[in-house]
Design a protein around this motif. Structure first.
Motif, PDB file in Angstrom:
ATOM      1  N   HIS A 123      35.990  52.516  40.382  1.00  0.00           N
ATOM      2  CA  HIS A 123      36.720  53.136  39.271  1.00  0.00           C
ATOM      3  C   HIS A 123      35.760  53.419  38.122  1.00  0.00           C
ATOM      4  O   HIS A 123      35.062  52.529  37.653  1.00  0.00           O
ATOM      5  CB  HIS A 123      37.852  52.232  38.809  1.00  0.00           C
ATOM      6  N   PRO A 124      35.729  54.668  37.637  1.00  0.00           N
ATOM      7  CA  PRO A 124      34.764  55.040  36.600  1.00  0.00           C
ATOM      8  C   PRO A 124      34.907  54.306  35.265  1.00  0.00           C
ATOM      9  O   PRO A 124      33.962  54.222  34.505  1.00  0.00           O
ATOM     10  CB  PRO A 124      35.014  56.539  36.380  1.00  0.00           C
ATOM     11  N   TYR A 125      36.070  53.777  34.964  1.00  0.00           N
ATOM     12  CA  TYR A 125      36.262  53.091  33.692  1.00  0.00           C
ATOM     13  C   TYR A 125      35.837  51.630  33.728  1.00  0.00           C
ATOM     14  O   TYR A 125      35.774  50.976  32.699  1.00  0.00           O
ATOM     15  CB  TYR A 125      37.727  53.158  33.255  1.00  0.00           C
ATOM     16  N   LEU A 126      35.581  51.104  34.921  1.00  0.00           N
ATOM     17  CA  LEU A 126      35.238  49.694  35.058  1.00  0.00           C
ATOM     18  C   LEU A 126      33.759  49.516  35.374  1.00  0.00           C
ATOM     19  O   LEU A 126      33.277  50.011  36.387  1.00  0.00           O
ATOM     20  CB  LEU A 126      36.086  49.042  36.156  1.00  0.00           C
ATOM     21  N   LYS A 127      33.063  48.801  34.517  1.00  0.00           N
ATOM     22  CA  LYS A 127      31.648  48.487  34.717  1.00  0.00           C
ATOM     23  C   LYS A 127      31.539  47.072  35.278  1.00  0.00           C
ATOM     24  O   LYS A 127      32.480  46.282  35.216  1.00  0.00           O
ATOM     25  CB  LYS A 127      30.876  48.611  33.397  1.00  0.00           C
ATOM     26  N   TRP A 128      30.346  46.744  35.812  1.00  0.00           N
ATOM     27  CA  TRP A 128      30.159  45.452  36.469  1.00  0.00           C
ATOM     28  C   TRP A 128      30.521  44.267  35.585  1.00  0.00           C
ATOM     29  O   TRP A 128      31.129  43.302  36.038  1.00  0.00           O
ATOM     30  CB  TRP A 128      28.729  45.299  36.990  1.00  0.00           C
ATOM     31  N   GLY A 129      30.159  44.325  34.306  1.00  0.00           N
ATOM     32  CA  GLY A 129      30.474  43.207  33.418  1.00  0.00           C
ATOM     33  C   GLY A 129      31.973  42.951  33.323  1.00  0.00           C
ATOM     34  O   GLY A 129      32.430  41.804  33.344  1.00  0.00           O
ATOM     35  N   VAL A 130      32.730  44.021  33.230  1.00  0.00           N
ATOM     36  CA  VAL A 130      34.189  43.917  33.155  1.00  0.00           C
ATOM     37  C   VAL A 130      34.750  43.415  34.481  1.00  0.00           C
ATOM     38  O   VAL A 130      35.620  42.532  34.507  1.00  0.00           O
ATOM     39  CB  VAL A 130      34.821  45.275  32.779  1.00  0.00           C
ATOM     40  N   ILE A 131      34.248  43.967  35.565  1.00  0.00           N
ATOM     41  CA  ILE A 131      34.724  43.568  36.901  1.00  0.00           C
ATOM     42  C   ILE A 131      34.484  42.079  37.132  1.00  0.00           C
ATOM     43  O   ILE A 131      35.386  41.352  37.559  1.00  0.00           O
ATOM     44  CB  ILE A 131      34.049  44.418  37.992  1.00  0.00           C
TER      45      ILE A 131
ATOM     46  N   ALA B  26      36.397  36.545  37.533  1.00  0.00           N
ATOM     47  CA  ALA B  26      36.207  35.151  37.111  1.00  0.00           C
ATOM     48  C   ALA B  26      37.468  34.618  36.434  1.00  0.00           C
ATOM     49  O   ALA B  26      37.896  33.486  36.704  1.00  0.00           O
ATOM     50  CB  ALA B  26      35.010  35.053  36.166  1.00  0.00           C
ATOM     51  N   PHE B  27      38.066  35.411  35.580  1.00  0.00           N
ATOM     52  CA  PHE B  27      39.297  35.007  34.893  1.00  0.00           C
ATOM     53  C   PHE B  27      40.406  34.767  35.903  1.00  0.00           C
ATOM     54  O   PHE B  27      41.135  33.775  35.828  1.00  0.00           O
ATOM     55  CB  PHE B  27      39.718  36.086  33.883  1.00  0.00           C
ATOM     56  N   ARG B  28      40.509  35.664  36.859  1.00  0.00           N
ATOM     57  CA  ARG B  28      41.544  35.569  37.900  1.00  0.00           C
ATOM     58  C   ARG B  28      41.356  34.295  38.722  1.00  0.00           C
ATOM     59  O   ARG B  28      42.333  33.606  39.044  1.00  0.00           O
ATOM     60  CB  ARG B  28      41.415  36.819  38.774  1.00  0.00           C
ATOM     61  N   LYS B  29      40.105  33.965  39.046  1.00  0.00           N
ATOM     62  CA  LYS B  29      39.828  32.756  39.834  1.00  0.00           C
ATOM     63  C   LYS B  29      40.191  31.497  39.051  1.00  0.00           C
ATOM     64  O   LYS B  29      40.709  30.536  39.608  1.00  0.00           O
ATOM     65  CB  LYS B  29      38.354  32.699  40.241  1.00  0.00           C
ATOM     66  N   GLU B  30      39.911  31.526  37.755  1.00  0.00           N
ATOM     67  CA  GLU B  30      40.156  30.342  36.931  1.00  0.00           C
ATOM     68  C   GLU B  30      41.621  30.180  36.537  1.00  0.00           C
ATOM     69  O   GLU B  30      42.146  29.073  36.516  1.00  0.00           O
ATOM     70  CB  GLU B  30      39.300  30.405  35.667  1.00  0.00           C
TER      71      GLU B  30
ATOM     72  N   MET C  47      37.346  38.627  27.698  1.00  0.00           N
ATOM     73  CA  MET C  47      36.505  39.049  26.578  1.00  0.00           C
ATOM     74  C   MET C  47      35.773  40.364  26.835  1.00  0.00           C
ATOM     75  O   MET C  47      35.621  41.170  25.927  1.00  0.00           O
ATOM     76  CB  MET C  47      35.480  37.951  26.231  1.00  0.00           C
ATOM     77  N   ALA C  48      35.339  40.623  28.040  1.00  0.00           N
ATOM     78  CA  ALA C  48      34.568  41.835  28.345  1.00  0.00           C
ATOM     79  C   ALA C  48      35.438  43.092  28.386  1.00  0.00           C
ATOM     80  O   ALA C  48      34.929  44.209  28.391  1.00  0.00           O
ATOM     81  CB  ALA C  48      33.831  41.674  29.675  1.00  0.00           C
ATOM     82  N   LEU C  49      36.719  42.908  28.391  1.00  0.00           N
ATOM     83  CA  LEU C  49      37.663  44.020  28.515  1.00  0.00           C
ATOM     84  C   LEU C  49      38.064  44.531  27.125  1.00  0.00           C
ATOM     85  O   LEU C  49      38.723  43.828  26.375  1.00  0.00           O
ATOM     86  CB  LEU C  49      38.891  43.574  29.296  1.00  0.00           C
ATOM     87  N   THR C  50      37.645  45.740  26.810  1.00  0.00           N
ATOM     88  CA  THR C  50      37.967  46.299  25.493  1.00  0.00           C
ATOM     89  C   THR C  50      39.369  46.910  25.517  1.00  0.00           C
ATOM     90  O   THR C  50      39.922  47.183  26.581  1.00  0.00           O
ATOM     91  CB  THR C  50      36.974  47.408  25.105  1.00  0.00           C
ATOM     92  N   GLU C  51      39.907  47.152  24.348  1.00  0.00           N
ATOM     93  CA  GLU C  51      41.225  47.764  24.222  1.00  0.00           C
ATOM     94  C   GLU C  51      41.240  49.125  24.910  1.00  0.00           C
ATOM     95  O   GLU C  51      42.216  49.509  25.551  1.00  0.00           O
ATOM     96  CB  GLU C  51      41.592  47.910  22.744  1.00  0.00           C
ATOM     97  N   GLU C  52      40.152  49.876  24.767  1.00  0.00           N
ATOM     98  CA  GLU C  52      40.060  51.217  25.346  1.00  0.00           C
ATOM     99  C   GLU C  52      40.186  51.178  26.876  1.00  0.00           C
ATOM    100  O   GLU C  52      40.901  51.962  27.459  1.00  0.00           O
ATOM    101  CB  GLU C  52      38.730  51.862  24.954  1.00  0.00           C
TER     102      GLU C  52
END
Length: 115
Positions: free
Chosen positions: A78-86, A91-95, A109-114
């Motif tokens: 997906h073009p809107y998702l970069k590795w840091g966000v992914i 990680a959040f989902r696992k925890e 935290m890595a996920l911006t409002e945009e």
């Protein structure tokens, strides 16, 4: 869901740009708004301004990705998702387990409002 020949028929759109628009649309899972066309790599704003009045959004159905079950490999397409966000999403989902409300995404935290 115009094919490349329909895009080429527009002023300022050649075959390479038409291919990029279709590829971008496919990676997004479809356009939900005409303004997304402007995000296509290499599409000058002046060309987009010319073609925008000629564009019509007939099908707003987009292919959705289930962020609770999608793998990193699926998300990276997906073009809107970069590795840091992914990585942060996974990680959040696992925890914390699956996301139940969209408000929970704000905790990543890595996920911006945009995005």
């Amino acid at each position: 869901n115009a094919d490349t020949s329909a895009w080429i028929a527009l002023p300022g759109i050649g075959s390479k740009l038409a291919q990029r628009i279709v590829l971008f649309r496919d990676k997004l899972g479809g356009f939900y708004a005409i303004k997304q066309v402007a995000e296509t790599f290499g599409l000058a704003d002046s060309v987009f301004q010319k073609i925008e009045p000629l564009l019509k959004l007939e099908n707003t159905t987009v292919r959705k990705i289930n962020i609770n079950t999608a793998s990193a490999e699926e998300l990276k397409g997906h073009p809107y998702l970069k590795w840091g966000v992914i990585n942060a999403l996974i990680a959040f989902r696992k925890e914390h387990g699956p996301f139940r409300k969209k408000e929970e995404l704000k905790q990543v935290m890595a996920l911006t409002e945009e995005v």
